[in-house]
Design a protein around this motif. Sequence first.
Motif, PDB file in Angstrom:
ATOM      1  N   LEU A   1      15.899   1.848  -6.255  1.00  0.00           N
ATOM      2  CA  LEU A   1      15.324   0.589  -5.797  1.00  0.00           C
ATOM      3  C   LEU A   1      15.114  -0.340  -6.987  1.00  0.00           C
ATOM      4  CD1 LEU A   1      13.986  -1.011  -3.384  1.00  0.00           C
ATOM      5  CD2 LEU A   1      11.805  -0.050  -4.186  1.00  0.00           C
ATOM      6  N   ASP A   2      15.636  -1.566  -6.884  1.00  0.00           N
ATOM      7  CA  ASP A   2      15.386  -2.578  -7.906  1.00  0.00           C
ATOM      8  C   ASP A   2      13.935  -3.043  -7.795  1.00  0.00           C
ATOM      9  OD1 ASP A   2      17.999  -2.394  -8.656  1.00  0.00           O
ATOM     10  OD2 ASP A   2      18.622  -4.311  -7.802  1.00  0.00           O
ATOM     11  N   VAL A   3      13.248  -3.149  -8.929  1.00  0.00           N
ATOM     12  CA  VAL A   3      11.837  -3.533  -8.900  1.00  0.00           C
ATOM     13  C   VAL A   3      11.542  -4.605  -9.946  1.00  0.00           C
ATOM     14  CG1 VAL A   3      11.050  -1.296  -8.035  1.00  0.00           C
ATOM     15  CG2 VAL A   3      11.143  -1.692 -10.495  1.00  0.00           C
ATOM     16  N   PHE A   4      10.568  -5.438  -9.629  1.00  0.00           N
ATOM     17  CA  PHE A   4       9.991  -6.394 -10.551  1.00  0.00           C
ATOM     18  C   PHE A   4       8.523  -6.012 -10.746  1.00  0.00           C
ATOM     19  CE2 PHE A   4      13.666  -8.565  -9.087  1.00  0.00           C
ATOM     20  CZ  PHE A   4      13.991  -9.559 -10.002  1.00  0.00           C
ATOM     21  N   VAL A   5       8.062  -6.045 -11.976  1.00  0.00           N
ATOM     22  CA  VAL A   5       6.674  -5.705 -12.280  1.00  0.00           C
ATOM     23  C   VAL A   5       5.836  -6.973 -12.161  1.00  0.00           C
ATOM     24  CG1 VAL A   5       5.086  -4.750 -13.978  1.00  0.00           C
ATOM     25  CG2 VAL A   5       7.439  -3.884 -13.836  1.00  0.00           C
ATOM     26  N   GLN A   6       4.780  -6.909 -11.350  1.00  0.00           N
ATOM     27  CA  GLN A   6       3.956  -8.091 -11.107  1.00  0.00           C
ATOM     28  C   GLN A   6       2.809  -8.168 -12.103  1.00  0.00           C
ATOM     29  OE1 GLN A   6       2.416  -8.517  -7.129  1.00  0.00           O
ATOM     30  NE2 GLN A   6       1.327 -10.413  -7.603  1.00  0.00           N
TER      31      GLN A   6
ATOM     32  N   ALA B   1      14.435  -1.770   2.298  1.00  0.00           N
ATOM     33  CA  ALA B   1      14.368  -2.747   1.210  1.00  0.00           C
ATOM     34  C   ALA B   1      15.389  -2.467   0.118  1.00  0.00           C
ATOM     35  CB  ALA B   1      12.969  -2.788   0.613  1.00  0.00           C
ATOM     36  N   ASN B   2      16.026  -3.516  -0.355  1.00  0.00           N
ATOM     37  CA  ASN B   2      16.926  -3.436  -1.503  1.00  0.00           C
ATOM     38  C   ASN B   2      16.208  -3.746  -2.810  1.00  0.00           C
ATOM     39  OD1 ASN B   2      18.622  -4.849   0.940  1.00  0.00           O
ATOM     40  ND2 ASN B   2      19.827  -3.307  -0.120  1.00  0.00           N
ATOM     41  N   GLU B   3      15.027  -4.375  -2.682  1.00  0.00           N
ATOM     42  CA  GLU B   3      14.355  -4.901  -3.863  1.00  0.00           C
ATOM     43  C   GLU B   3      12.857  -5.013  -3.576  1.00  0.00           C
ATOM     44  OE1 GLU B   3      16.280  -8.235  -6.505  1.00  0.00           O
ATOM     45  OE2 GLU B   3      15.073  -9.184  -4.930  1.00  0.00           O
ATOM     46  N   PHE B   4      12.049  -4.803  -4.626  1.00  0.00           N
ATOM     47  CA  PHE B   4      10.592  -4.878  -4.500  1.00  0.00           C
ATOM     48  C   PHE B   4      10.054  -5.702  -5.655  1.00  0.00           C
ATOM     49  CE2 PHE B   4       6.395  -2.599  -5.268  1.00  0.00           C
ATOM     50  CZ  PHE B   4       5.726  -3.332  -4.314  1.00  0.00           C
ATOM     51  N   HIS B   5       9.296  -6.758  -5.335  1.00  0.00           N
ATOM     52  CA  HIS B   5       8.864  -7.724  -6.349  1.00  0.00           C
ATOM     53  C   HIS B   5       7.403  -7.573  -6.757  1.00  0.00           C
ATOM     54  CE1 HIS B   5      12.144 -10.893  -6.612  1.00  0.00           C
ATOM     55  NE2 HIS B   5      12.621 -10.006  -5.746  1.00  0.00           N
ATOM     56  N   ALA B   6       6.712  -6.522  -6.365  1.00  0.00           N
ATOM     57  CA  ALA B   6       5.269  -6.488  -6.594  1.00  0.00           C
ATOM     58  C   ALA B   6       4.772  -5.136  -7.102  1.00  0.00           C
ATOM     59  CB  ALA B   6       4.529  -6.877  -5.312  1.00  0.00           C
TER      60      ALA B   6
ATOM     61  N   GLN C   1       0.847  -1.190   0.000  1.00  0.00           N
ATOM     62  CA  GLN C   1       0.000   0.000   0.000  1.00  0.00           C
ATOM     63  C   GLN C   1       0.884   1.243   0.000  1.00  0.00           C
ATOM     64  OE1 GLN C   1      -2.294  -0.762   3.580  1.00  0.00           O
ATOM     65  NE2 GLN C   1      -3.987  -1.611   2.377  1.00  0.00           N
ATOM     66  N   THR C   2       0.387   2.302  -0.619  1.00  0.00           N
ATOM     67  CA  THR C   2       1.216   3.510  -0.742  1.00  0.00           C
ATOM     68  C   THR C   2       1.587   4.097   0.613  1.00  0.00           C
ATOM     69  OG1 THR C   2      -0.799   4.835  -1.041  1.00  0.00           O
ATOM     70  CG2 THR C   2       0.336   4.105  -3.032  1.00  0.00           C
ATOM     71  N   ASN C   3       0.750   3.875   1.637  1.00  0.00           N
ATOM     72  CA  ASN C   3       1.088   4.435   2.954  1.00  0.00           C
ATOM     73  C   ASN C   3       2.217   3.678   3.645  1.00  0.00           C
ATOM     74  OD1 ASN C   3      -0.278   2.109   3.649  1.00  0.00           O
ATOM     75  ND2 ASN C   3      -1.744   3.103   5.012  1.00  0.00           N
ATOM     76  N   LYS C   4       2.689   2.581   3.028  1.00  0.00           N
ATOM     77  CA  LYS C   4       3.807   1.824   3.580  1.00  0.00           C
ATOM     78  C   LYS C   4       5.111   2.103   2.828  1.00  0.00           C
ATOM     79  CE  LYS C   4       1.438  -0.478   6.667  1.00  0.00           C
ATOM     80  NZ  LYS C   4       1.678  -0.297   8.130  1.00  0.00           N
ATOM     81  N   VAL C   5       5.036   2.936   1.808  1.00  0.00           N
ATOM     82  CA  VAL C   5       6.209   3.189   0.974  1.00  0.00           C
ATOM     83  C   VAL C   5       7.352   3.801   1.776  1.00  0.00           C
ATOM     84  CG1 VAL C   5       7.083   4.679  -0.877  1.00  0.00           C
ATOM     85  CG2 VAL C   5       5.030   3.304  -1.243  1.00  0.00           C
ATOM     86  N   LYS C   6       7.053   4.780   2.587  1.00  0.00           N
ATOM     87  CA  LYS C   6       8.096   5.464   3.348  1.00  0.00           C
ATOM     88  C   LYS C   6       8.866   4.485   4.224  1.00  0.00           C
ATOM     89  CE  LYS C   6       8.857   9.264   6.621  1.00  0.00           C
ATOM     90  NZ  LYS C   6       8.208  10.364   7.389  1.00  0.00           N
ATOM     91  N   SER C   7       8.138   3.579   4.870  1.00  0.00           N
ATOM     92  CA  SER C   7       8.788   2.600   5.737  1.00  0.00           C
ATOM     93  C   SER C   7       9.619   1.606   4.932  1.00  0.00           C
ATOM     94  CB  SER C   7       7.730   1.847   6.558  1.00  0.00           C
ATOM     95  OG  SER C   7       7.023   2.729   7.396  1.00  0.00           O
ATOM     96  N   MET C   8       9.071   1.140   3.816  1.00  0.00           N
ATOM     97  CA  MET C   8       9.765   0.131   3.028  1.00  0.00           C
ATOM     98  C   MET C   8      11.073   0.650   2.461  1.00  0.00           C
ATOM     99  SD  MET C   8       8.785  -1.904  -0.466  1.00  0.00           S
ATOM    100  CE  MET C   8       9.486  -0.583  -1.455  1.00  0.00           C
ATOM    101  N   VAL C   9      11.049   1.868   1.974  1.00  0.00           N
ATOM    102  CA  VAL C   9      12.229   2.432   1.313  1.00  0.00           C
ATOM    103  C   VAL C   9      13.417   2.530   2.263  1.00  0.00           C
ATOM    104  CG1 VAL C   9      13.086   4.626   0.386  1.00  0.00           C
ATOM    105  CG2 VAL C   9      10.995   3.613  -0.537  1.00  0.00           C
ATOM    106  N   LYS C  10      13.154   2.562   3.549  1.00  0.00           N
ATOM    107  CA  LYS C  10      14.236   2.691   4.523  1.00  0.00           C
ATOM    108  C   LYS C  10      15.073   1.418   4.644  1.00  0.00           C
ATOM    109  CE  LYS C  10      12.091   6.275   7.373  1.00  0.00           C
ATOM    110  NZ  LYS C  10      13.071   7.282   6.967  1.00  0.00           N
TER     111      LYS C  10
END
Length: 260
Positions: A133-138, A107-112, A96-105
């Motif tokens: 941030l490395d990302v994978f498109v789900q 995470a090295n990678e995002f798969h979703a 969820q977008t409201n978790k972005v700030k926390s995740m970016v602190k």
Amino acid sequence: MSQMNSARFTDDPRSLLRANLDELEQRINRACMRARRRRSEVRVLPVSKTVPAAIIRIASELGLCEFGENKVHEAESKVRDLADLSLNWSVIGHLQTNKVKSMVKFANEFHALDTLRLAEALQARLSAEGRHLDVFVQFNTSGEVSKYGLPPNEVEDFVLRLSDYPALVPRGLMTLAVLSGEADKVRECFKLLRGLRDALRDRTSTRLDLLSMGMTSDFEIAIEEGADVIRVGQAIFGPRPTKDGQYWPGLPLPTSALSE
């Protein structure tokens, strides 16, 4: 260790994890042999969902240095507890977008990644943090309404828009196969993702080369269909004490395995 965790990880979690990792490695090697692929082509992303930090610490002592988490709030506490270790963290679940700030602190990678709204939120926060941030498109290759991910017919338009978000580093595509005891149905999901990746190579200059697909229940089929990253939790840490905590042992072996 709590009674629940002792039942799951036994009184000797180190031996349990070592045995599970050995068995996992054998299964991966057999799948690679069937697919005529090198073992080095397949990266294992251990999924530590519901796994306590103490068990992750033991796993790191056995050589694991990266872990995938579904939920940001669960991951945050583990990241804090294990800050003395050199670990890489991936977020592999819906965000969820409201978790972005926390995740970016952390995470090295995002798969979703599956919406431009989320891409915009990630871009804004990553820019503020001065990082990428490395990302994978789900993609939803099963067509199930219960699963997140873009429909396959939106692949090209979405991927081309990612150039608008320079803090995101597209690495590949990700999918969850249908949960089925019919191997052919599972295989079709992986074939579809590979086809989407190959079509992107042919029609665009965008390079999303990697395929993140396959979990404990189906990673062998995923390897046969070209998986570069397999997201494996229960085969390493044992069944989860949740409603989705099962191995689905009735899933048939890949057809090519029947000749072994």
